[in-house]
Design a protein around this motif. Sequence first.
Motif, PDB file in Angstrom:
ATOM      1  N   ALA A   1      -3.591  28.038 -28.789  1.00  0.00           N
ATOM      2  CA  ALA A   1      -3.255  26.701 -28.309  1.00  0.00           C
ATOM      3  C   ALA A   1      -3.111  26.663 -26.793  1.00  0.00           C
ATOM      4  N   ARG A   2      -2.550  27.709 -26.220  1.00  0.00           N
ATOM      5  CA  ARG A   2      -2.378  27.776 -24.770  1.00  0.00           C
ATOM      6  C   ARG A   2      -2.381  29.241 -24.343  1.00  0.00           C
ATOM      7  N   LEU A   3      -2.693  29.449 -23.084  1.00  0.00           N
ATOM      8  CA  LEU A   3      -2.812  30.805 -22.564  1.00  0.00           C
ATOM      9  C   LEU A   3      -1.952  30.930 -21.325  1.00  0.00           C
ATOM     10  N   PHE A   4      -1.244  32.050 -21.222  1.00  0.00           N
ATOM     11  CA  PHE A   4      -0.379  32.317 -20.074  1.00  0.00           C
ATOM     12  C   PHE A   4      -0.948  33.486 -19.263  1.00  0.00           C
ATOM     13  N   GLY A   5      -0.710  33.444 -17.964  1.00  0.00           N
ATOM     14  CA  GLY A   5      -1.099  34.554 -17.105  1.00  0.00           C
ATOM     15  C   GLY A   5      -0.047  34.785 -16.039  1.00  0.00           C
ATOM     16  N   TYR A   6      -0.037  36.018 -15.482  1.00  0.00           N
ATOM     17  CA  TYR A   6       0.987  36.390 -14.499  1.00  0.00           C
ATOM     18  C   TYR A   6       0.431  37.464 -13.558  1.00  0.00           C
ATOM     19  N   HIS A   7       0.888  37.444 -12.332  1.00  0.00           N
ATOM     20  CA  HIS A   7       0.632  38.575 -11.434  1.00  0.00           C
ATOM     21  C   HIS A   7       1.581  38.503 -10.252  1.00  0.00           C
ATOM     22  N   ARG A   8       1.700  39.618  -9.566  1.00  0.00           N
ATOM     23  CA  ARG A   8       2.467  39.683  -8.322  1.00  0.00           C
ATOM     24  C   ARG A   8       1.937  40.857  -7.510  1.00  0.00           C
ATOM     25  N   THR A   9       2.290  40.890  -6.228  1.00  0.00           N
ATOM     26  CA  THR A   9       1.922  42.013  -5.374  1.00  0.00           C
ATOM     27  C   THR A   9       3.170  42.824  -5.087  1.00  0.00           C
ATOM     28  N   PRO A  10       3.165  44.114  -5.405  1.00  0.00           N
ATOM     29  CA  PRO A  10       4.369  44.931  -5.203  1.00  0.00           C
ATOM     30  C   PRO A  10       4.759  45.017  -3.733  1.00  0.00           C
ATOM     31  N   ARG A  11       6.036  45.265  -3.515  1.00  0.00           N
ATOM     32  CA  ARG A  11       6.593  45.573  -2.193  1.00  0.00           C
ATOM     33  C   ARG A  11       6.419  44.431  -1.182  1.00  0.00           C
TER      34      ARG A  11
ATOM     35  N   GLU B   1       0.417  41.596 -22.984  1.00  0.00           N
ATOM     36  CA  GLU B   1       0.387  40.894 -21.715  1.00  0.00           C
ATOM     37  C   GLU B   1       1.121  41.682 -20.639  1.00  0.00           C
ATOM     38  N   ALA B   2       0.841  41.331 -19.388  1.00  0.00           N
ATOM     39  CA  ALA B   2       1.485  42.019 -18.270  1.00  0.00           C
ATOM     40  C   ALA B   2       3.001  41.855 -18.308  1.00  0.00           C
TER      41      ALA B   2
ATOM     42  N   PRO C   1      -5.702  37.554 -18.095  1.00  0.00           N
ATOM     43  CA  PRO C   1      -4.389  36.938 -17.929  1.00  0.00           C
ATOM     44  C   PRO C   1      -3.559  37.585 -16.829  1.00  0.00           C
ATOM     45  N   ASP C   2      -4.020  38.718 -16.323  1.00  0.00           N
ATOM     46  CA  ASP C   2      -3.368  39.373 -15.185  1.00  0.00           C
ATOM     47  C   ASP C   2      -4.485  39.877 -14.273  1.00  0.00           C
ATOM     48  N   PRO C   3      -5.046  38.979 -13.432  1.00  0.00           N
ATOM     49  CA  PRO C   3      -6.301  39.261 -12.733  1.00  0.00           C
ATOM     50  C   PRO C   3      -6.170  40.205 -11.546  1.00  0.00           C
ATOM     51  N   ILE C   4      -5.869  41.438 -11.861  1.00  0.00           N
ATOM     52  CA  ILE C   4      -5.856  42.509 -10.864  1.00  0.00           C
ATOM     53  C   ILE C   4      -6.039  43.812 -11.633  1.00  0.00           C
ATOM     54  N   CYS C   5      -6.577  44.826 -10.981  1.00  0.00           N
ATOM     55  CA  CYS C   5      -7.189  45.971 -11.658  1.00  0.00           C
ATOM     56  C   CYS C   5      -6.305  46.657 -12.698  1.00  0.00           C
TER      57      CYS C   5
ATOM     58  N   TYR D   1       3.506  45.715 -15.878  1.00  0.00           N
ATOM     59  CA  TYR D   1       2.587  45.966 -14.768  1.00  0.00           C
ATOM     60  C   TYR D   1       2.002  44.632 -14.327  1.00  0.00           C
ATOM     61  N   LEU D   2       2.545  44.075 -13.247  1.00  0.00           N
ATOM     62  CA  LEU D   2       2.112  42.783 -12.730  1.00  0.00           C
ATOM     63  C   LEU D   2       1.288  42.910 -11.458  1.00  0.00           C
ATOM     64  N   GLY D   3       1.242  44.101 -10.896  1.00  0.00           N
ATOM     65  CA  GLY D   3       0.475  44.359  -9.693  1.00  0.00           C
ATOM     66  C   GLY D   3      -0.087  45.763  -9.739  1.00  0.00           C
ATOM     67  N   ASN D   4      -0.752  46.166  -8.669  1.00  0.00           N
ATOM     68  CA  ASN D   4      -1.455  47.452  -8.656  1.00  0.00           C
ATOM     69  C   ASN D   4      -0.547  48.617  -8.283  1.00  0.00           C
ATOM     70  N   GLU D   5       0.618  48.675  -8.915  1.00  0.00           N
ATOM     71  CA  GLU D   5       1.491  49.821  -8.684  1.00  0.00           C
ATOM     72  C   GLU D   5       0.882  51.082  -9.289  1.00  0.00           C
ATOM     73  N   LYS D   6       0.845  52.151  -8.513  1.00  0.00           N
ATOM     74  CA  LYS D   6       0.338  53.424  -9.032  1.00  0.00           C
ATOM     75  C   LYS D   6       1.493  54.180  -9.680  1.00  0.00           C
ATOM     76  N   ARG D   7       1.944  53.616 -10.808  1.00  0.00           N
ATOM     77  CA  ARG D   7       3.073  54.201 -11.531  1.00  0.00           C
ATOM     78  C   ARG D   7       2.594  54.928 -12.769  1.00  0.00           C
ATOM     79  N   ASP D   8       3.324  55.941 -13.153  1.00  0.00           N
ATOM     80  CA  ASP D   8       3.034  56.684 -14.374  1.00  0.00           C
ATOM     81  C   ASP D   8       3.080  55.723 -15.559  1.00  0.00           C
ATOM     82  N   ALA D   9       1.999  55.693 -16.342  1.00  0.00           N
ATOM     83  CA  ALA D   9       1.894  54.740 -17.449  1.00  0.00           C
ATOM     84  C   ALA D   9       2.042  55.392 -18.816  1.00  0.00           C
ATOM     85  N   ARG D  10       2.433  56.666 -18.847  1.00  0.00           N
ATOM     86  CA  ARG D  10       2.497  57.342 -20.141  1.00  0.00           C
ATOM     87  C   ARG D  10       3.546  56.746 -21.072  1.00  0.00           C
TER      88      ARG D  10
END
Length: 475
Positions: A365-375, A66-67, A50-54, A72-81
């Motif tokens: 019943a339905r599936l949602f997905g999202y993504h974006r590219t940072p910056r 979900e994203a 549903p968020d097709p990026i790494c 996390y909608l893009g490949n931001e190298k942010r602290d995930a703790r």
Amino acid sequence: MSAARPNVLFVMTDQQRSDTIRALGNSRIYTPNIDRLVERGVSFTNAYSPDPICIPARHTIRTGCEAISTGYLGNEKRDARHLEETCGPFLARAMRERGYRTFLVGKYHAHPREIDLGYDTRLSFEAFFDDTGHEVKTTARQGAMVHLPQQNNLPPESNYEAWMTDRAVELIEDDTDEPFFGLVSYEPPHPPFGATPPFDRMYDPERLQNPVEGAIETDHMDEKIPAQNHHFWTTREGGIDDTTVRVIKAHYYGMISEVDQHIGRLLDAVESRPDGDNTLICFFSDHGELLGDHRGWEKSSFFEQSCRVPFLVSWPSELPKDERRDDLVALTDLFGIATTAAGDPELRDGTDVLGTIRGDAEPRARLFGYHRTPRLPPNFTAMVREGSWKYVFMRNGGREQLFDLDTDPNELDECSEDYPERVADLRTKLATKLTDAGATEFVENERLCRAPYQEIDMGRLVREPYPDHPADVLD
């Protein structure tokens, strides 16, 4: 359900399309061990990242959210703790709390590197280097070459994936009183496309299909596809013609066949255990790969080749064998599969996949997905999949797509103008979903936020700067 709690083994590849399994219809590829998993259980043929990026996809797997929930909608190298505070314990920690010994072997793709993901044992490339002295990557990583077939100099019996499999087999065979939860996470077939011999010559490019292409107005309506092509040096103008695509596909398939052999060893180790039939195995990938289809490469797209993934669930003592299902499932559901098998279900943003197989729960019943590219400009993209319909909304320019996957599985006929009521219905459902999630950046007054169209320039991918003068590299 079996009296004893099952072992749970997740086996994951990176960037593997859903159409790369022989037993599920691709007669051109050789995957005898993934085929064994197909025969062992249930294959979901409408499974999505549903968020097709790494990084977003992997956070969805470890959180069950979900994203739009993880942020996390893009490949931001942010602290995930902080994600455990917002989403709850990571999956491995949740399984430890349920009495499981836990291990991860391979790629995990989270920041910082030392993040505690809840595993008792975690073995990644640092441990491989300590054991062998080899670098994980032996192929070129220059930007202009990352998608071209490359040479892998490590013999197949001693490369990173072989080492990973050795360690995973040891952990699977470990005789303890606790059941195990393990994630074995392979990097192939992620580029660079460098299968080791003899897998680099398994496939004759002349016997493989040319890429799928529609009208360029449809293929490149999502501006991130041409922007990524420029970034990865994979434009048609740059020389990536049909012949080159088939050669690349041959190496991509070779990497999948190589990983397939390792998966066979994992499956052998499971089946050699006295409780092998009481071991649940999930096989999946984080997202797909356009591989030249729709004139595109990589992921970050809601075309099927990018967002649809393999999704196999097997548990011989409990579930049917060799069954196909077309329910809408997603990586979000993996958290619930593991915790439900452990006897203490926690679905979070997912659905009860084991319950749907048994007939105790309704499919999604339905599936949602999202993504974006940072910056980059406001390029938020969202998808709704319902029945045979797929709706895609692109905030940048407010553009929309609609496909009927029953009649148009290759997504060549963009038909939003023909079905305005269907578009309006799915648009409203997406706006409601975003409103309920509190995603105020993307929806206002239950209407999707649109932005004036802006060209996107991702620049060129260059792993190391090219010199001002060729001779400078000799210094």
